[in-house]
Design an enzyme around this catalytic site. Structure first.
Site, PDB file in Angstrom:
ATOM      1  N   ASP A 105       0.807  -1.000  -0.370  1.00  0.00           N
ATOM      2  CA  ASP A 105      -0.001   0.299  -0.080  1.00  0.00           C
ATOM      3  C   ASP A 105       1.328   1.824   0.059  1.00  0.00           C
ATOM      4  O   ASP A 105       1.705   1.550   0.606  1.00  0.00           O
ATOM      5  CB  ASP A 105      -0.475  -0.216   1.114  1.00  0.00           C
ATOM      6  CG  ASP A 105      -2.094   0.564   0.817  1.00  0.00           C
ATOM      7  OD1 ASP A 105      -3.279   0.116   0.963  1.00  0.00           O
ATOM      8  OD2 ASP A 105      -2.149   2.480   1.063  1.00  0.00           O
ATOM      9  N   ILE A 106      -0.134   2.122  -0.943  1.00  0.00           N
ATOM     10  CA  ILE A 106       1.425   3.203  -0.622  1.00  0.00           C
ATOM     11  C   ILE A 106       1.648   3.995   0.577  1.00  0.00           C
ATOM     12  O   ILE A 106       2.401   5.199   0.715  1.00  0.00           O
ATOM     13  CB  ILE A 106       0.782   4.438  -1.768  1.00  0.00           C
ATOM     14  CG1 ILE A 106       1.860   5.436  -2.535  1.00  0.00           C
ATOM     15  CG2 ILE A 106      -0.273   5.547  -1.492  1.00  0.00           C
ATOM     16  CD1 ILE A 106       1.576   5.998  -3.956  1.00  0.00           C
ATOM     17  N   ASN A 153     -12.850  -3.083   3.307  1.00  0.00           N
ATOM     18  CA  ASN A 153     -14.142  -2.253   2.913  1.00  0.00           C
ATOM     19  C   ASN A 153     -14.808  -1.741   2.067  1.00  0.00           C
ATOM     20  O   ASN A 153     -14.713  -2.220   0.452  1.00  0.00           O
ATOM     21  CB  ASN A 153     -13.019  -0.693   3.501  1.00  0.00           C
ATOM     22  CG  ASN A 153     -12.197  -0.798   4.594  1.00  0.00           C
ATOM     23  OD1 ASN A 153     -13.075  -1.210   5.211  1.00  0.00           O
ATOM     24  ND2 ASN A 153     -11.127   0.002   4.107  1.00  0.00           N
ATOM     25  N   GLY A 211     -15.456   3.391   4.460  1.00  0.00           N
ATOM     26  CA  GLY A 211     -13.933   3.790   3.755  1.00  0.00           C
ATOM     27  C   GLY A 211     -13.531   3.267   2.710  1.00  0.00           C
ATOM     28  O   GLY A 211     -11.999   3.812   2.532  1.00  0.00           O
ATOM     29  N   GLN A 212     -14.460   2.794   2.038  1.00  0.00           N
ATOM     30  CA  GLN A 212     -14.170   2.443   0.717  1.00  0.00           C
ATOM     31  C   GLN A 212     -13.526   3.111  -0.010  1.00  0.00           C
ATOM     32  O   GLN A 212     -14.754   4.226  -0.625  1.00  0.00           O
ATOM     33  CB  GLN A 212     -14.838   0.712  -0.791  1.00  0.00           C
ATOM     34  CG  GLN A 212     -13.956   0.672  -1.464  1.00  0.00           C
ATOM     35  CD  GLN A 212     -15.689  -0.261  -2.209  1.00  0.00           C
ATOM     36  OE1 GLN A 212     -16.422  -0.740  -2.018  1.00  0.00           O
ATOM     37  NE2 GLN A 212     -14.710  -0.503  -3.284  1.00  0.00           N
ATOM     38  N   SER A 213     -11.882   3.421  -0.886  1.00  0.00           N
ATOM     39  CA  SER A 213     -12.090   4.822  -2.282  1.00  0.00           C
ATOM     40  C   SER A 213     -11.240   3.770  -3.034  1.00  0.00           C
ATOM     41  O   SER A 213     -11.399   4.800  -3.769  1.00  0.00           O
ATOM     42  CB  SER A 213     -10.527   5.333  -1.238  1.00  0.00           C
ATOM     43  OG  SER A 213      -9.279   4.189  -0.627  1.00  0.00           O
ATOM     44  N   HIS A 234     -10.682  -5.421  -3.611  1.00  0.00           N
ATOM     45  CA  HIS A 234      -9.352  -5.294  -2.595  1.00  0.00           C
ATOM     46  C   HIS A 234      -9.573  -5.744  -1.197  1.00  0.00           C
ATOM     47  O   HIS A 234      -9.955  -5.293  -0.456  1.00  0.00           O
ATOM     48  CB  HIS A 234      -8.717  -4.142  -3.109  1.00  0.00           C
ATOM     49  CG  HIS A 234      -9.454  -2.832  -2.298  1.00  0.00           C
ATOM     50  ND1 HIS A 234     -10.356  -1.743  -3.021  1.00  0.00           N
ATOM     51  CD2 HIS A 234      -9.263  -2.236  -1.445  1.00  0.00           C
ATOM     52  CE1 HIS A 234     -10.263  -0.473  -2.610  1.00  0.00           C
ATOM     53  NE2 HIS A 234     -10.221  -0.805  -1.105  1.00  0.00           N
ATOM     54  N   HIS A 260      -7.120  -5.801   2.371  1.00  0.00           N
ATOM     55  CA  HIS A 260      -5.903  -5.007   3.160  1.00  0.00           C
ATOM     56  C   HIS A 260      -5.372  -6.005   3.912  1.00  0.00           C
ATOM     57  O   HIS A 260      -5.835  -6.778   4.978  1.00  0.00           O
ATOM     58  CB  HIS A 260      -5.971  -4.056   3.731  1.00  0.00           C
ATOM     59  CG  HIS A 260      -6.835  -2.917   3.379  1.00  0.00           C
ATOM     60  ND1 HIS A 260      -6.059  -1.746   2.896  1.00  0.00           N
ATOM     61  CD2 HIS A 260      -7.836  -3.107   3.258  1.00  0.00           C
ATOM     62  CE1 HIS A 260      -7.245  -1.145   2.400  1.00  0.00           C
ATOM     63  NE2 HIS A 260      -8.190  -1.382   2.075  1.00  0.00           N
TER      64      HIS A 260
HETATM   65  P1  5GP Z   1      -9.559   1.422   0.731  1.00  0.00           P
HETATM   66  O1  5GP Z   1      -9.933   2.691   0.831  1.00  0.00           O
HETATM   67  O2  5GP Z   1     -10.735   1.795  -0.690  1.00  0.00           O
HETATM   68  O3  5GP Z   1     -10.203   0.209   1.504  1.00  0.00           O
HETATM   69  O4  5GP Z   1      -8.378   0.899   0.542  1.00  0.00           O
HETATM   70  C1  5GP Z   1      -7.772   1.674  -0.984  1.00  0.00           C
HETATM   71  C2  5GP Z   1      -5.883   1.367  -0.756  1.00  0.00           C
HETATM   72  O5  5GP Z   1      -4.935   2.009  -2.147  1.00  0.00           O
HETATM   73  C3  5GP Z   1      -5.890   2.572   0.059  1.00  0.00           C
HETATM   74  O6  5GP Z   1      -4.996   2.184   1.606  1.00  0.00           O
HETATM   75  C4  5GP Z   1      -4.161   3.400  -0.519  1.00  0.00           C
HETATM   76  O7  5GP Z   1      -3.053   3.814   0.783  1.00  0.00           O
HETATM   77  C5  5GP Z   1      -4.364   1.996  -1.856  1.00  0.00           C
HETATM   78  N1  5GP Z   1      -3.873   2.900  -2.878  1.00  0.00           N
HETATM   79  C6  5GP Z   1      -4.318   4.087  -3.601  1.00  0.00           C
HETATM   80  N2  5GP Z   1      -3.499   4.746  -4.587  1.00  0.00           N
HETATM   81  C7  5GP Z   1      -2.616   3.687  -4.326  1.00  0.00           C
HETATM   82  C8  5GP Z   1      -1.968   3.358  -5.657  1.00  0.00           C
HETATM   83  O8  5GP Z   1      -1.718   4.527  -6.636  1.00  0.00           O
HETATM   84  N3  5GP Z   1      -1.049   2.905  -5.167  1.00  0.00           N
HETATM   85  C9  5GP Z   1      -0.275   1.863  -4.035  1.00  0.00           C
HETATM   86  N4  5GP Z   1       0.537   1.121  -4.083  1.00  0.00           N
HETATM   87  N5  5GP Z   1      -1.890   2.097  -2.959  1.00  0.00           N
HETATM   88  C10 5GP Z   1      -2.938   3.352  -3.168  1.00  0.00           C
END
Ligand code: 5GP
Ligand code: ZN
Length: 115
Positions: free
Chosen positions: A31-32, A88, A94-96, A101, A103
């Site tokens: 994760d970034i 999520n 908090g799904q972004s 996916h 975690h």
């Molecule tokens: P969510 O918030 O949808 O559950 O998780 C999305 C995750 O993707 C976040 O933890 C965010 O840091 C990660 N993420 C978003 N954009 C990128 C990217 O370009 N590269 C990587 N490695 N992770 C990303």
């Protein structure tokens, strides 16, 4: 593949990522914005927007993904201490990124209930 999906673009190699695992069904990358010492995102190659959009055809891929997550946890050295596998779904959770996916989080103690 969805052109406007960040994770589809990571799968395609258009956006660089540090891969932890890759096979014909799933891709895993660090994760970034890590929320734990080990934070790896595991995704199916096939674009599905969320858990809520999964259909029975995806059962095999998701089962494989969960087993791969356990293997990655062993590879990363967090299986012994313990880890969390979280997905999520939707805005309140908090799904972004709208590509299913999970975690994989580990390397520190986790609290319950999650925030
Ligand atoms: P969510 O918030 O949808 O559950 O998780 C999305 C995750 O993707 C976040 O933890 C965010 O840091 C990660 N993420 C978003 N954009 C990128 C990217 O370009 N590269 C990587 N490695 N992770 C990303
Ligand atoms: Zn996608």
């Amino acid at each position: 593949m969805s052109q406007d999906c960040i994770f589809c673009r990571i799968i395609a190699g258009d956006i660089p990522s540090k891969k932890a695992h890759e096979d014909e069904v799933v891709v895993a990358f660090h994760d970034i914005n890590p929320q734990a010492p080990t934070h790896i995102v595991i995704i199916p190659r096939k674009h599905v927007s969320s858990l809520d959009a999964l259909v029975p055809e995806e059962d095999g891929a998701i089962g494989h993904l969960v087993r791969v997550a356990a293997q990655i946890a062993r590879n990363e050295g967090i299986a012994g201490s313990g880890y969390r596998l979280v997905a999520n779904c939707g805005s309140a959770a908090g799904q972004s990124v709208d590509h299913v996916h999970f975690h994989l989080l580990g390397g520190r103690a986790m609290r319950w209930p999650p925030g």
